[in-house]
Write a protein that holds these residues in place. Structure first.
Motif, PDB file in Angstrom:
ATOM      1  N   ASN A  66       0.828  -1.205   0.000  1.00 34.39           N
ATOM      2  CA  ASN A  66       0.000   0.000   0.000  1.00 34.39           C
ATOM      3  C   ASN A  66       0.867   1.261   0.000  1.00 34.39           C
ATOM      4  O   ASN A  66       0.595   2.225  -0.726  1.00 34.39           O
ATOM      5  N   THR A  67       1.935   1.251   0.808  1.00 34.77           N
ATOM      6  CA  THR A  67       2.837   2.408   0.862  1.00 34.77           C
ATOM      7  C   THR A  67       3.570   2.593  -0.459  1.00 34.77           C
ATOM      8  O   THR A  67       3.707   3.717  -0.957  1.00 34.77           O
ATOM      9  N   ASN A  68       4.034   1.497  -1.042  1.00 37.60           N
ATOM     10  CA  ASN A  68       4.763   1.589  -2.314  1.00 37.60           C
ATOM     11  C   ASN A  68       3.878   2.097  -3.447  1.00 37.60           C
ATOM     12  O   ASN A  68       4.373   2.700  -4.409  1.00 37.60           O
ATOM     13  N   SER A  69       2.574   1.866  -3.338  1.00 39.24           N
ATOM     14  CA  SER A  69       1.671   2.312  -4.400  1.00 39.24           C
ATOM     15  C   SER A  69       1.605   3.836  -4.491  1.00 39.24           C
ATOM     16  O   SER A  69       1.274   4.385  -5.539  1.00 39.24           O
ATOM     17  N   PHE A  70       1.943   4.532  -3.388  1.00 35.73           N
ATOM     18  CA  PHE A  70       1.931   5.998  -3.403  1.00 35.73           C
ATOM     19  C   PHE A  70       3.228   6.582  -3.964  1.00 35.73           C
ATOM     20  O   PHE A  70       3.310   7.785  -4.216  1.00 35.73           O
ATOM     21  N   ARG A  71       4.259   5.748  -4.118  1.00 34.51           N
ATOM     22  CA  ARG A  71       5.533   6.140  -4.728  1.00 34.51           C
ATOM     23  C   ARG A  71       6.221   7.306  -4.010  1.00 34.51           C
ATOM     24  O   ARG A  71       6.919   8.107  -4.623  1.00 34.51           O
TER      25      ARG A  71
END
Length: 261
Positions: free
Chosen positions: A144-149
């Motif tokens: 989920n965190t990586n999806s926000f880049r």
């Protein structure tokens, strides 16, 4: 009284005096030992009480969130659905192009709000922590965190399976979430590394570090990055907590929970 008798009396007196001193010392030592054992017992009971209290609080919190989620879905969700139907009916009946365009915009906003509400309701009512393993929960948080880049989060572990109770999973997940959020918000980091491992004497060992700007731990206040909150969570379940940070060298969080003998 002769010299011999006097000498015997003196010797007996000295022996009795020494025995008295020894008895007093033994009593004092035993008293201190019993007092220490009593204080340790009180401390253990307090720790057990705090852990049971935390477990109860977490269960109440979870039940409350589930109730809120159901209310959002059953009450507000139904009303928004009804409003959406009314707006669509107005759009169908209205013949003015300009008004129809605005009604269509309102309809899109309502539908998006309804979708967000349903997503929130599902999150609140979905008993993720009880149903999933901690490895899965942390990996979902990482994805989920990586999806926000905003930064890259990496997660590694050496578990094939880790069966933990609700309290331990909740503590591990919340600490991980708080560290990630604080690192992104305050440190300006590019990378966050999460490791969850086990060994012969350790049930689980959580290490999280970032490559951000770091900070002076001595200057951290209760309004800072939530260090006190994370520390309290770890200590309540009896885990060892440490956090190291230096300016321009990043921050490292280390929590260990040893196997119970």
């Amino acid at each position: 009284m002769g010299k011999t008798e006097l000498l015997i009396v003196i010797i007996l007196f000295n022996i009795l005096f020494v025995m008295f001193i020894v008895a007093v010392m033994v009593y004092i030592i035993n008293y201190r030992q019993r007092k220490k054992e009593y204080l340790n017992e009180i401390e253990m009971k307090n720790e057990l009480h705090q852990r049971e209290l935390l477990s109860t609080q977490l269960e109440i919190q979870q039940a409350t969130m589930q109730q809120i989620g159901r209310e959002l879905h059953d009450n507000i969700g139904q009303k928004l659905t009804l409003v959406s139907l009314y707006v669509q009916q107005m759009l169908y009946e209205n013949k003015a192009p300009e008004a129809s365009e605005r009604i269509d915009q309102v309809s899109q906003i309502i539908n998006q709000s309804l979708q967000d509400l349903r997503s929130l309701s599902k999150t609140l009512t979905d008993d993720n922590i009880n149903q999933k393993e901690i490895i899965t929960l942390i990996q979902e948080e990482v994805d989920n965190t990586n999806s926000f880049r905003k930064c890259k989060v990496s997660f590694e572990h050496n578990f094939s399976q880790l069966d933990l109770g609700f309290v331990h999973k909740n503590v591990l997940l919340r600490i991980t979430q708080e560290f990630i959020q604080n690192s992104i918000k305050h440190s300006g980091c590019q990378n966050i590394f999460i490791n969850l491992n086990t060994s012969e004497d350790i049930l689980w060992e959580l290490t999280i570090c970032d490559d951000g700007k770091g900070f002076d731990t001595k200057k951290v206040t209760s309004n800072g990055i939530g260090l006190t909150n994370m520390k309290n969570r770890a200590e309540i379940i009896g885990a060892q907590f440490s956090l190291e940070s230096k300016e321009n060298e990043g921050t490292t969080l280390h929590i260990i929970f040893k196997k119970q003998s």
